[in-house]
Design a protein around this motif. Structure first.
Motif, mmCIF file in Angstrom:
data_model
loop_
_atom_site.group_PDB
_atom_site.id
_atom_site.type_symbol
_atom_site.label_atom_id
_atom_site.label_comp_id
_atom_site.label_asym_id
_atom_site.label_seq_id
_atom_site.Cartn_x
_atom_site.Cartn_y
_atom_site.Cartn_z
ATOM 1 N N SER A 85 52.857 37.482 58.720
ATOM 2 C CA SER A 85 53.417 38.735 58.221
ATOM 3 C C SER A 85 52.747 39.945 58.851
ATOM 4 O O SER A 85 53.381 40.976 59.096
ATOM 5 N N ASP A 86 51.448 39.851 59.139
ATOM 6 C CA ASP A 86 50.651 40.914 59.744
ATOM 7 C C ASP A 86 49.552 40.252 60.560
ATOM 8 O O ASP A 86 49.269 39.066 60.370
ATOM 9 N N PRO A 87 48.897 41.002 61.433
ATOM 10 C CA PRO A 87 47.770 40.395 62.150
ATOM 11 C C PRO A 87 46.682 39.904 61.192
ATOM 12 O O PRO A 87 46.187 38.803 61.325
ATOM 13 N N TYR A 88 46.324 40.743 60.230
ATOM 14 C CA TYR A 88 45.318 40.401 59.236
ATOM 15 C C TYR A 88 45.646 41.128 57.947
ATOM 16 O O TYR A 88 46.389 42.112 57.942
ATOM 17 N N TYR A 89 45.066 40.653 56.855
ATOM 18 C CA TYR A 89 45.200 41.361 55.588
ATOM 19 C C TYR A 89 43.812 41.530 54.989
ATOM 20 O O TYR A 89 43.125 40.546 54.715
ATOM 21 N N ARG A 90 43.400 42.793 54.799
ATOM 22 C CA ARG A 90 42.088 43.051 54.206
ATOM 23 C C ARG A 90 42.214 43.049 52.687
ATOM 24 O O ARG A 90 43.085 43.702 52.118
ATOM 25 N N LEU A 91 41.324 42.296 52.046
ATOM 26 C CA LEU A 91 41.348 42.157 50.601
ATOM 27 C C LEU A 91 40.786 43.402 49.918
ATOM 28 O O LEU A 91 40.087 44.203 50.543
ATOM 29 N N SER A 92 41.085 43.554 48.630
ATOM 30 C CA SER A 92 40.630 44.709 47.854
ATOM 31 C C SER A 92 39.618 44.270 46.804
ATOM 32 O O SER A 92 39.711 43.169 46.242
ATOM 33 N N ASN A 93 38.675 45.123 46.525
ATOM 34 C CA ASN A 93 37.630 44.817 45.555
ATOM 35 C C ASN A 93 38.213 44.596 44.159
ATOM 36 O O ASN A 93 39.074 45.358 43.696
ATOM 37 N N SER A 94 37.753 43.519 43.501
ATOM 38 C CA SER A 94 38.095 43.198 42.108
ATOM 39 C C SER A 94 39.586 42.994 41.871
ATOM 40 O O SER A 94 40.030 43.005 40.720
ATOM 41 N N GLN A 95 40.353 42.819 42.920
ATOM 42 C CA GLN A 95 41.778 42.535 42.782
ATOM 43 C C GLN A 95 41.984 41.033 42.581
ATOM 44 O O GLN A 95 41.414 40.217 43.304
ATOM 45 N N SER A 96 42.791 40.655 41.589
ATOM 46 C CA SER A 96 43.138 39.251 41.405
ATOM 47 C C SER A 96 44.227 38.861 42.397
ATOM 48 O O SER A 96 45.214 39.586 42.560
ATOM 49 N N TYR A 97 44.037 37.701 43.055
ATOM 50 C CA TYR A 97 45.000 37.197 44.024
ATOM 51 C C TYR A 97 45.441 35.790 43.651
ATOM 52 O O TYR A 97 44.682 35.015 43.045
ATOM 53 N N LEU A 98 46.660 35.464 44.031
ATOM 54 C CA LEU A 98 47.155 34.094 44.025
ATOM 55 C C LEU A 98 47.487 33.722 45.458
ATOM 56 O O LEU A 98 48.188 34.478 46.153
ATOM 57 N N LEU A 99 46.999 32.587 45.908
ATOM 58 C CA LEU A 99 47.347 32.066 47.228
ATOM 59 C C LEU A 99 48.120 30.772 46.997
ATOM 60 O O LEU A 99 47.586 29.810 46.432
ATOM 61 N N CYS A 100 49.388 30.721 47.391
ATOM 62 C CA CYS A 100 50.262 29.591 47.078
ATOM 63 C C CYS A 100 50.805 28.935 48.345
ATOM 64 O O CYS A 100 51.286 29.633 49.246
ATOM 65 N N ILE A 101 50.731 27.597 48.410
ATOM 66 C CA ILE A 101 51.363 26.808 49.460
ATOM 67 C C ILE A 101 52.706 26.326 48.923
ATOM 68 O O ILE A 101 52.790 25.803 47.815
#
Length: 594
Positions: free
Chosen positions: A433-449
């Motif tokens: 989708s992009d070259p890279y994605y920089r994460l954000s402090n204290s943000q909750s993420y879901l990574l799904c396959i």
């Protein structure tokens, strides 16, 4: 590596009961120990619905003979596949070991698990071991008739081909094999236990060192529930915690002495482990329990778990020290197959996450059951991943929701054709989708396959236990979703951990331009041609799936292509990166076959 191939139901989390169901080899010493198994308590339509409270049975293993000639596809006797009647009393007081059918040969052993168990029970067996034709486990359905599982009242355990082979080799060598099957609660006078799923572990399998720089960013408070499964009350119980980094001991502490009445448990702790700075490596946490009396069953007095401080990988499953990047010992799919797609996810966040950016993920891979290979294939199949921000205020298993999720990055992997040599192999899925994605402090993420093949099995680690952490905080860690609609907050039965590792870097350029590139033929054998929408000089870097750089070379691109040799590379998948003089980059996977 022992693997489980399971079609599992979806669950909510429950607490650990005061019981311990086991399958262990007690004799001979050469193969003594615990072995993975499933049982007639894990399937359906069995007269004996659970092994909790049953046994244990401690007796000799015998291989029955119904007179059938020949061998099955694995070289085991057809006479021991358990589909025909055995002489009455021929298995009296023994544990029978029989074999699963060939699958591809309906003439050998092609009857249900319940029939095999009932035949052995009718011949006097007090328990049955059924050996798989593969190094995987299944949940056994007992069938529905009176000649099948509903009439079976003895324990039945299902083991891998490797486990069955170890036992048979000793029997063929005229050695006596004695096994212990069932719930050993109250069986021994003096018996204390520490369990993997009731011990403190780090809240990650691996974390980038950029996010674990000192004691304020990471520490571990070691502790474990210690159970007294014996008849006698115990005093002077001690918990010893040892932590090693890459084999070197860095922590060794013993708890104050405790008292545990029979049938009770006690949570025991040792001092906090922390460091002013952390070194990259694998950390082994070992818990050992001791008491004043002599323990009559030492096989469950030690528990181990692992975590890593890594250069770049962030995961809930541990990393694989054998070099396969991310740990995996099970391949799962839902028992009720989705209509179109299935997602397995991990949840993660960190107060300093902005220090790193994501450029792709590693995943433990996929598999197709032998029973499905005639109708299902991975050839040319695409699997995708999505990274979501997750802003729902309630992220607990009991009531959490997924109403406020938004995709911020994505990637994919397309299996080569044929894909059979890639079954169960770890794959790298770059961001697209992009070259890279920089994460954000204290943000909750879901990574799904996401799998679009309902019958595909997906990689999990079954030995990374977060049960204690989940019991304490009730947080969602590895949810699953069917058909992009129905979430199951707790994940699969037994809380297996998805074999997902996020690859990060601290200095990734989020403004980098990506140039389209492709290589052929794939799979490559000696020389490949790489076509790119570029010209001039570039630097080609080749990295293996463990993240090790195996080659760096200067290349000249003419007429939009160049050739390079892969003759010195081992069979496997590699990540090719082209860095051009104008600051742009190409990145793609190449499968090498020898």
């Amino acid at each position: 590596m022992k693997k489980l191939l399971l079609s599992l139901g979806l669950i909510m989390v429950g607490s650990t009961a005061m019981s311990q169901v086991i399958f262990s080899v007690e004799e001979p010493a050469s193969i003594q120990g615990f072995y993975d198994f499933s049982s007639n308590g894990d399937g359906s339509n069995w007269g004996l619905s659970t092994l909790i409270g049953y046994g244990p049975i401690l007796d000799t293993v015998v291989i029955p003979n119904d007179g059938t000639s020949g061998t099955n596809a694995q070289g085991n006797p057809a006479s021991a596949t358990g589909c025909n009647a055995l002489a009455p009393g021929s298995l009296a007081g023994k544990v029978a070991m029989v074999y699963r059918g060939d699958g591809g040969n309906p003439g050998i052993g092609a009857c249900g698990f319940g029939i095999k168990a009932k035949m052995c029970q009718d011949a006097g067996a007090i328990a049955v071991i059924i050996v798989n034709r593969e190094d995987q486990l299944l949940n056994m359905d007992g069938g529905t008739t009176a000649s099948e599982g509903p009439s079976v009242t003895i324990p039945v355990v299902f083991v891998t081909l490797s486990t069955g082979t170890l036992i048979k080799q000793r029997i063929d060598n005229s050695e006596t094999v004695v096994v212990l099957i069932g719930d050993k609660t109250g069986y021994f006078n003096d018996d204390i236990t520490v369990l993997d799923n009731s011990s403190v572990r780090a809240n990650f399998g691996s974390k980038p060192v950029a996010l674990a720089q000192n004691a304020s960013e990471f520490s571990l408070s070691p502790g474990s529930w210690v159970y007294n499964f014996g008849i006698n009350n115990q005093t002077g119980v001690l918990l010893n915690t040892i932590i090693k980094r890459d084999g070197t001991e860095i922590y060794n502490q013993i708890s104050p002495a405790g008292t545990i009445p029979s049938g009770d448990s006690l949570f025991m702790t040792t001092p906090v482990y922390s460091a002013s700075s952390y070194t990259v490596g694998q950390y082994e946490v070992t818990y050992i329990v001791k008491m004043g009396a002599i323990d009559e069953f030492l096989g469950d007095n030690t528990s181990k778990n692992y975590f890593s401080i890594s250069d770049s990988l962030w995961s809930l499953a541990r990393l694989d020290p054998a070099g396969d990047i991310i740990a995996k010992d099970g391949f799962y799919r839902p028992s009720a197959l989705p209509n179109n797609q299935f997602e397995t996810c991990i949840a993660f966040k960190d107060p300093n996450a902005n220090r790193v950016a994501v450029d792709g993920i590693y995943y433990g891979g996929f598999n197709i059951s032998n029973d499905d290979t005639a109708t299902v294939t991975l050839d040319g199949a695409e699997f995708t991943w999505s990274l979501y921000t997750w802003d729902d205020p309630d992220q607990t298993i009991s009531a959490g929701t997924f109403s406020l999720i938004s995709e911020v990055a994505a990637g994919s992997y397309i299996y080569p054709e044929p894909a059979s040599n890639m079954f169960e192999k770890t794959i790298f899925m770059p961001i697209t989708s992009d070259p890279y994605y920089r994460l954000s402090n204290s943000q909750s993420y879901l990574l799904c396959i996401t799998s679009y093949i309902p019958k595909a099995y997906m990689a999990y680690s079954t030995t990374d236990h977060y049960d204690l952490a989940v019991d304490q905080d009730n947080l969602i860690r590895f949810p699953i979703r069917n058909d992009a609609t129905t979430w199951y907050n707790a994940g699969f039965t037994g809380l297996p951990v998805p074999s997902i590792a996020v690859r990060t870097g601290a200095t990734l350029n989020v403004a980098e331009n990506i140039v389209e590139a492709a290589a052929f033929p794939i799979p490559a054998k000696e020389v490949i041609t790489i076509k790119v929408k570029a010209a001039g000089d570039a630097i080609l870097r080749i990295v293996d799936m463990a993240g090790r750089q195996v080659s760096t070379q200067n290349v000249k691109i003419e007429n939009g292509q160049f050739q390079t040799s892969v003759d010195g590379l081992n069979t496997g998948t590699y990540i090719f990166t082209l860095d051009y003089s104008n600051g742009t980059t190409s990145r793609f996977n190449v499968v090498v076959s020898k």
